[in-house]
Design a protein around this motif. Structure first.
Motif, PDB file in Angstrom:
ATOM      1  N   ALA A 178       0.831  -1.206   0.000  1.00 33.70           N
ATOM      2  CA  ALA A 178       0.000   0.000   0.000  1.00 33.70           C
ATOM      3  C   ALA A 178       0.866   1.257   0.000  1.00 33.70           C
ATOM      4  O   ALA A 178       0.537   2.254  -0.653  1.00 33.70           O
ATOM      5  N   LEU A 179       1.990   1.207   0.729  1.00 35.78           N
ATOM      6  CA  LEU A 179       2.885   2.359   0.795  1.00 35.78           C
ATOM      7  C   LEU A 179       3.513   2.663  -0.562  1.00 35.78           C
ATOM      8  O   LEU A 179       3.713   3.832  -0.923  1.00 35.78           O
ATOM      9  N   SER A 180       3.814   1.611  -1.320  1.00 30.63           N
ATOM     10  CA  SER A 180       4.396   1.826  -2.646  1.00 30.63           C
ATOM     11  C   SER A 180       3.404   2.484  -3.599  1.00 30.63           C
ATOM     12  O   SER A 180       3.805   3.172  -4.544  1.00 30.63           O
ATOM     13  N   LEU A 181       2.106   2.276  -3.355  1.00 25.81           N
ATOM     14  CA  LEU A 181       1.077   2.878  -4.205  1.00 25.81           C
ATOM     15  C   LEU A 181       0.676   4.269  -3.721  1.00 25.81           C
ATOM     16  O   LEU A 181       0.354   5.144  -4.531  1.00 25.81           O
ATOM     17  N   ASP A 182       0.659   4.469  -2.406  1.00 21.65           N
ATOM     18  CA  ASP A 182       0.245   5.758  -1.842  1.00 21.65           C
ATOM     19  C   ASP A 182       1.122   6.057  -0.630  1.00 21.65           C
ATOM     20  O   ASP A 182       0.822   5.635   0.489  1.00 21.65           O
ATOM     21  N   PRO A 183       2.222   6.776  -0.812  1.00 16.17           N
ATOM     22  CA  PRO A 183       3.155   7.028   0.297  1.00 16.17           C
ATOM     23  C   PRO A 183       2.701   8.137   1.235  1.00 16.17           C
ATOM     24  O   PRO A 183       3.427   8.459   2.183  1.00 16.17           O
ATOM     25  N   MET A 184       1.535   8.711   1.011  1.00 17.54           N
ATOM     26  CA  MET A 184       1.088   9.846   1.818  1.00 17.54           C
ATOM     27  C   MET A 184      -0.147   9.480   2.641  1.00 17.54           C
ATOM     28  O   MET A 184      -1.113  10.229   2.718  1.00 17.54           O
ATOM     29  N   HIS A 185      -0.117   8.303   3.258  1.00  8.99           N
ATOM     30  CA  HIS A 185      -1.229   7.891   4.108  1.00  8.99           C
ATOM     31  C   HIS A 185      -0.667   7.479   5.464  1.00  8.99           C
ATOM     32  O   HIS A 185       0.071   6.496   5.576  1.00  8.99           O
ATOM     33  N   VAL A 186      -1.022   8.219   6.505  1.00 11.21           N
ATOM     34  CA  VAL A 186      -0.444   7.993   7.821  1.00 11.21           C
ATOM     35  C   VAL A 186      -0.813   6.623   8.371  1.00 11.21           C
ATOM     36  O   VAL A 186      -0.035   6.009   9.116  1.00 11.21           O
ATOM     37  N   HIS A 187      -1.979   6.112   8.007  1.00 11.22           N
ATOM     38  CA  HIS A 187      -2.422   4.822   8.533  1.00 11.22           C
ATOM     39  C   HIS A 187      -1.477   3.695   8.114  1.00 11.22           C
ATOM     40  O   HIS A 187      -1.253   2.745   8.873  1.00 11.22           O
ATOM     41  N   THR A 188      -0.897   3.803   6.930  1.00  6.03           N
ATOM     42  CA  THR A 188       0.030   2.771   6.461  1.00  6.03           C
ATOM     43  C   THR A 188       1.281   2.732   7.335  1.00  6.03           C
ATOM     44  O   THR A 188       1.757   1.651   7.724  1.00  6.03           O
ATOM     45  N   PHE A 189       1.814   3.891   7.660  1.00  8.46           N
ATOM     46  CA  PHE A 189       2.994   3.942   8.523  1.00  8.46           C
ATOM     47  C   PHE A 189       2.667   3.412   9.923  1.00  8.46           C
ATOM     48  O   PHE A 189       3.486   2.707  10.535  1.00  8.46           O
ATOM     49  N   GLN A 190       1.498   3.755  10.433  1.00  5.57           N
ATOM     50  CA  GLN A 190       1.107   3.256  11.753  1.00  5.57           C
ATOM     51  C   GLN A 190       1.029   1.732  11.752  1.00  5.57           C
ATOM     52  O   GLN A 190       1.411   1.075  12.730  1.00  5.57           O
ATOM     53  N   GLY A 191       0.537   1.160  10.651  1.00  2.00           N
ATOM     54  CA  GLY A 191       0.476  -0.290  10.551  1.00  2.00           C
ATOM     55  C   GLY A 191       1.851  -0.926  10.524  1.00  2.00           C
ATOM     56  O   GLY A 191       2.089  -1.964  11.170  1.00  2.00           O
TER      57      GLY A 191
END
Length: 485
Positions: free
Chosen positions: A431-444
């Motif tokens: 998901a991060l590779s597709l959308d690096p500007m989502h805080v929820h991905t980093f939290q996961g």
């Protein structure tokens, strides 16, 4: 009708009663001679002594020769019991119906209130109805308590969900105010035809009643008939307007209204046909019969069935094959080796070995076999053959992770809840590779690294998140990543 023998018994019983007479301040007990004779002869039966001719009497004879009807007394007692309990039962049934479906109260009110007057209401019967209603409500509360294990009032929950909070419109969509009118009177050609005939018949009734020159009793009867039709029309029209004010609409919600519409049409047609028969209107009657035949044919074609798509307009989101799904679930429910079920209706569980999907749905060619079919649905069972399991693992390894970052985040959340932390981290990275500007991905990613014991990796993702979104946002732990070991 009470038989002659029963009258004998009644007369003897009256003669044997105590009659109190006051004679100089002394109360004397008076018994009849026949009663004393019956009580004195203890060696003979009561019936043979008091009614010596009872065994020889036949039905239809005179009072002195008619046979006693012992069943008539029982029947009278049953009728008396029904008379006293019927209103209680009515209140009980009405309360249960309202408890199960709250809007039934509106239907009953619209039907009953216009027909009653406070001056003519029998207050004793009203009290009996209230007693029955209290019993029905108590029964509903007891069932809810047994089912939920707590004090739950279903009608209140229904009202909150559908009326006060209006969650039904939020969750299941909202429709136009005229949806019910469109469904019942525009799209349904048979109902439209019946409505036209009913309106024409009502006009004939009103005009015929005004021009009537017959006896006063006949004219009053006609006026009462027209008043009944108008009252029924007002009832279903009022109900339809009330239901139309609700955002979420389904035709099944107005079943009671449909019944009232049909009753109104039937009343109009029957009265109109009776009038035209008296006046010799043969051609008009032929038109009426033709319209009724067409209406029946159209309704037969439109009548919803669980076997095909005819109930699609009655079902939520057009899911007309629920019968097939239920049949498949019933089959799976009879099996003894079920560990989980996957249903092709937005329902899934882990470790499933049965799959319920549509017959047209493409599925893996190995590892599952069809064991049951019903209509558009089929049940497939996992074989657990070693070779098949190996091939399934190979297919899973080659399966693409996905191209939608939001879906990948959801998959990561689900895997995290199931404690599949490495697989969840893979989804978050994709998901991060597709959308690096989502805080929820980093939290996961931080949560997965923490659960796996890799503090260095967790710190790296935390710092990268802080650089992009700030410390306040990144330090928050979402509800998806609260894991209890």
């Amino acid at each position: 009708m009470v038989s002659a023998a029963s009258q004998h018994f009644s007369r003897a019983r009256k003669e044997a009663n105590f009659s109190l007479q006051q004679d100089g301040g002394v109360l004397s007990e008076i018994k009849s001679e026949s009663s004393r004779g019956c009580m004195a002869e203890v060696d003979e039966t009561w019936a043979n002594r008091c009614f010596p001719n009872a065994s020889n009497l036949k039905s239809g004879d005179s009072e002195d020769t008619a046979a006693p009807s012992w069943t008539s007394g029982v029947a009278d007692q049953v009728m008396i019991l029904m008379e006293h309990t019927s209103f209680i039962l009515c209140g009980l049934v009405a309360a249960l119906c309202i408890y199960i479906r709250v809007d039934t109260a509106l239907f009953l009110a619209v039907i009953l209130l216009p027909s009653y007057s406070i001056k003519t209401v029998n207050h004793a019967n009203l009290v009996k109805c209230v007693i029955g209603a209290c019993a029905g409500t108590a029964l509903g509360l007891i069932v809810d308590f047994r089912f939920y294990g707590d004090i739950v009032v279903t009608p209140i929950n229904w009202a909150k969900f559908n009326i006060f909070d209006d969650f039904s419109s939020k969750y299941f969509s909202s429709s136009s105010f005229f949806k019910y009118f469109d469904e019942l009177f525009v799209r349904d050609k048979g109902q439209s035809m019946l409505g036209i005939v009913s309106v024409a018949g009502l006009a004939i009734l009103i005009c015929g009643n005004r021009k009537s020159s017959g006896r006063k009793a006949e004219k009053e009867s006609g006026e009462n008939s027209v008043a009944l039709v108008l009252r029924l029309t007002f009832s279903w029209l009022f109900l339809l307007l009330v239901y139309s004010c609700k955002g979420h609409k389904e035709v099944r919600f107005v079943h009671n209204v449909i019944v009232l519409i049909l009753v109104t049409s039937a009343s109009v047609i029957c009265q109109t046909v009776a009038i035209w028969r008296q006046n010799g209107g043969g051609n008009f009657l032929k038109i009426v019969w033709l319209c009724l035949a067409l209406h029946a044919a159209l309704q037969w074609k439109r009548f919803p069935s669980a076997r095909d798509g005819s109930n699609q307009s009655w079902a939520y989101h057009g899911t007309w094959d629920s019968h097939d799904i239920n049949a498949c679930l019933a089959y799976v429910g009879e099996q003894t080796d079920v560990t989980g079920v996957f249903v092709d209706r937005n329902l899934h569980k882990r470790n499933y070995n049965y799959v319920i999907i549509t017959r047209k749905r493409r599925f893996v060619s190995v590892g599952y076999e069809t064991v049951f079919e019903q209509g558009t649905m089929r049940v497939m069972k996992r074989t657990f053959h070693p070779d098949h399991e190996r091939q399934l693992l190979e297919k899973a390894a080659r399966a693409p992770i996905g191209v939608n970052s939001t879906v990948l985040q959801y998959e990561g959340d689900v895997l995290f809840r199931f404690q599949k932390f490495r697989l969840a981290a893979e989804r978050y990275l994709a998901a991060l590779s597709l959308d690096p500007m989502h805080v929820h991905t980093f939290q996961g990613l931080v949560a997965c690294a923490t659960e796996l014991g890799d503090q260095a990796e967790a710190g790296r993702w935390t710092q990268e998140c802080i650089d992009k979104f700030g410390q306040l946002n990144c330090r928050q732990t979402t509800r998806h990543h609260k894991h209890k070991p």
